[in-house]
Design a protein around this motif. Structure first.
Motif, short mmCIF file in Angstrom:
data_model
loop_
_atom_site.label_atom_id
_atom_site.label_comp_id
_atom_site.label_asym_id
_atom_site.label_seq_id
_atom_site.Cartn_x
_atom_site.Cartn_y
_atom_site.Cartn_z
N GLU A 252 1.18 -1.34 -0.31
CA GLU A 252 0.06 -0.28 0.05
C GLU A 252 1.18 0.96 -0.35
N LEU A 253 1.85 1.18 0.65
CA LEU A 253 2.90 2.25 0.64
C LEU A 253 3.61 2.55 -0.82
N ARG A 254 3.36 1.60 -1.42
CA ARG A 254 3.92 2.13 -2.80
C ARG A 254 3.40 2.09 -3.62
N ASP A 255 1.97 1.88 -3.64
CA ASP A 255 0.33 1.57 -4.35
C ASP A 255 1.16 1.81 -5.72
N HIS A 256 1.24 3.38 -6.02
CA HIS A 256 0.63 3.76 -7.53
C HIS A 256 2.78 4.21 -8.24
N ALA A 257 3.30 4.35 -7.18
CA ALA A 257 4.30 4.89 -7.25
C ALA A 257 5.09 4.19 -8.31
N LYS A 258 5.10 3.28 -8.25
CA LYS A 258 5.86 2.34 -9.55
C LYS A 258 5.31 2.82 -11.22
N GLN A 259 3.81 2.68 -11.18
CA GLN A 259 3.71 3.66 -12.06
C GLN A 259 3.69 4.43 -12.90
N ALA B 206 -6.39 6.32 -3.39
CA ALA B 206 -6.27 5.91 -2.31
C ALA B 206 -5.27 5.77 -1.46
N ARG B 207 -4.80 7.54 -1.04
CA ARG B 207 -4.71 7.80 0.03
C ARG B 207 -5.71 9.12 1.03
N LEU B 208 -6.49 9.23 -0.60
CA LEU B 208 -7.91 9.74 0.71
C LEU B 208 -8.68 8.78 1.35
N LEU B 209 -8.30 7.97 0.68
CA LEU B 209 -9.71 6.71 1.37
C LEU B 209 -8.49 6.30 2.72
N SER B 210 -7.08 6.52 2.96
CA SER B 210 -6.45 6.02 4.05
C SER B 210 -6.43 7.03 4.96
N GLY B 211 -6.61 7.98 4.96
CA GLY B 211 -7.16 8.87 6.23
C GLY B 211 -6.09 10.56 5.20
N TYR B 212 -5.22 10.69 4.31
CA TYR B 212 -4.42 11.36 4.24
C TYR B 212 -4.81 12.72 3.71
N THR B 213 -4.26 13.94 4.04
CA THR B 213 -4.98 15.16 4.28
C THR B 213 -4.04 15.12 2.56
N VAL B 214 -4.41 17.00 1.90
CA VAL B 214 -4.09 17.32 0.76
C VAL B 214 -2.51 17.69 1.20
N GLU C 43 8.64 18.88 -14.60
CA GLU C 43 7.43 19.16 -14.99
C GLU C 43 6.39 17.74 -15.24
N ALA C 44 6.60 16.67 -15.79
CA ALA C 44 6.11 15.75 -15.51
C ALA C 44 5.78 15.50 -13.84
N ILE C 45 6.31 15.80 -12.92
CA ILE C 45 5.68 15.96 -11.23
C ILE C 45 4.86 16.53 -11.21
N ASP C 46 5.12 18.35 -11.80
CA ASP C 46 3.92 19.08 -11.50
C ASP C 46 2.46 18.48 -12.24
N GLN C 47 2.81 17.85 -13.14
CA GLN C 47 1.78 17.34 -14.09
C GLN C 47 1.03 16.31 -12.82
N ALA C 48 1.89 15.39 -12.51
CA ALA C 48 0.44 14.15 -11.71
C ALA C 48 0.22 14.57 -10.29
N LEU C 49 0.94 15.76 -9.85
CA LEU C 49 0.66 16.60 -8.13
C LEU C 49 -0.47 17.47 -9.24
N ALA C 50 -0.43 17.79 -10.01
CA ALA C 50 -2.02 19.20 -10.35
C ALA C 50 -2.94 17.48 -10.24
N GLU C 51 -2.54 16.28 -11.10
CA GLU C 51 -3.70 15.66 -11.55
C GLU C 51 -3.96 15.14 -9.72
N SER C 52 -3.49 14.56 -8.87
CA SER C 52 -3.86 13.84 -7.61
C SER C 52 -4.53 14.73 -6.58
N VAL C 53 -4.09 16.54 -6.96
CA VAL C 53 -5.13 16.96 -5.76
C VAL C 53 -6.44 17.74 -6.71
N ALA C 54 -6.16 17.51 -7.71
CA ALA C 54 -7.79 17.47 -8.54
C ALA C 54 -8.98 16.89 -8.15
N ARG C 55 -8.23 15.35 -8.40
CA ARG C 55 -8.82 13.80 -7.73
C ARG C 55 -9.43 14.21 -6.43
#
Length: 387
Positions: free
Chosen positions: A39-46, A87-95, A133-145
């Protein structure tokens, strides 16, 4: 000088990068302590594989600028970043904790890459830019979701709360109505029952507004059931109800002898009640609120005008937004009758469901006027009575 490229480094050192990700995630309490390694590594690899592939392909300046703003192109399926946010929201993570993971991932990759670069090799600055740029894109997608899911959860809670409050409130209305009609009890108890009834009806309006508001945010929108109705009768019904409820307020009604259209009678009555109630609340109580209805061959127009404090021009554009309130000095009696601040928003949604629009103008000379315009004849219906 030999170049040490970032894409290859990420692919070749995936395990050490993921371990650094995991080590950081375990410092986030309390959620991290309850998840296993998978769970800790859940989607980092992808995400890292996707970033490595992206680094290897050519990119235009326009694509670079878009990704740095979180607006990069994407497919129809959920991205790993979006799935990670769920997954992070369901696990109780804050934004804030979610964002901190991306900060740690960025630092881990770049720090390890620089440390692993052999002497005599140089790093490619363009790779750093592309990676950020790629990290910024991923971060924006995560925060929006994450934000979308939080809003959906909140709206679902409000919808359930509003629905569950209807039954006990209905009991209060029925009981107070029974007491109001009783002839064998003291008048003081009838007075108390009348106050209970009026308060319960105001609560009922708040709950109905709340349910309508959540409907607009959960997808289906506000339902309407149209049929041929009399605009004149609806205006007279609403105006007479508000005259009874606000005996101190003059409400002038100007309507033609007959004016029919195809619309949802109860919903348009709800719109008029909101607009006239708003005019009473924010208008001068020593001047009349004026309601006018007219029709052409194609449209119905209903206007509600009040004299009072002018709405500033900069606020006109947002007056129909949910939770927006126009600051005004009102008496304590009227303060008790205010709503959640979503009445105008709901009114606009109802009118738009009819294919119409609501507009507002405000000036010191003409006062404040809300104008409802909607088609007389939706598609698929015969011609209504002439007005």
């Amino acid at each position: 000088m030999t170049q040490h490229r970032l894409a290859g480094f990420i692919s070749d050192n995936m395990e050490s990068i993921l371990q650094a990700w995991e080590d950081f995630a375990r410092t986030i309490e309390p959620p991290a302590l309850t998840m296993d390694d998978t769970e800790l590594r859940d989607h980092a690899k992808q995400m890292l594989h996707a970033i490595a592939r992206d680094l290897e392909r050519p990119q235009s300046e326009q694509e670079s600028a878009a990704k740095s703003k979180g607006l990069g192109k994407r497919g129809s399926d959920d991205t790993p970043a979006e799935t990670h946010a769920e997954a992070r929201l369901l696990s109780g993570y804050t934004v804030v904790q979610l964002v901190s993971e991306y900060r740690a991932l960025r630092a881990s990759v770049l720090t390890q890459w620089v440390a692993a670069t052999p002497e005599g090799h140089r790093t490619e600055l363009a790779d750093v830019t592309r990676f950020n740029e790629a990290i910024d894109q991923a971060l924006a997608e995560s925060v929006a979701r994450y934000e979308y899911m939080v809003k959906q959860s909140q709206n679902m809670f409000l919808a359930i709360l509003g629905h569950d409050l209807r039954n006990p409130l209905g009991t209060v209305v029925s009981g107070s109505t029974f007491l109001m009609q009783a002839t064998d009890i003291a008048s003081k108890y009838v007075l108390v029952a009348t106050r209970m009834f009026n308060s319960a009806k105001r609560m009922s309006k708040l709950i109905n507004d709340l349910i309508d508001f959540t409907r607009t945010h959960l997808g289906p929108g506000i339902p309407i059931r149209v049929k041929q109705c009399s605009v004149v009768e609806v205006c007279e019904l609403v105006v007479n109800e508000l005259r009874t409820f606000h005996p101190e307020q003059i409400i002038d009604l100007h309507v033609p002898p007959q004016l029919d259209a195809i619309f949802d009678e109860s919903r348009i009555a709800q719109v008029l009640s909101n607009l006239i109630g708003n005019a009473i609340q924010y208008g001068q109580h020593d001047t009349a609120v004026t309601v006018r209805a007219s029709g052409s061959d194609t449209d119905i127009v209903i206007s509600v005008n009040n004299r009072g404090r002018t709405i500033p021009a900069e606020k006109l554009g947002s007056i129909f937004d949910p939770m927006v309130r126009i600051a005004a000095s009102v008496s304590a009696d009227y303060t008790e009758r205010t709503s959640l601040g979503i009445g105008l928003f709901i009114s606009r949604e109802i009118v738009q469901s009819h294919g119409g629009r609501v507009e507002v103008t405000s000036s010191a000379q003409a006062g404040t006027t809300f104008t409802l315009t909607m088609p007389r004849l939706p598609r698929g219906f015969g011609a209504p009575g002439e007005g």
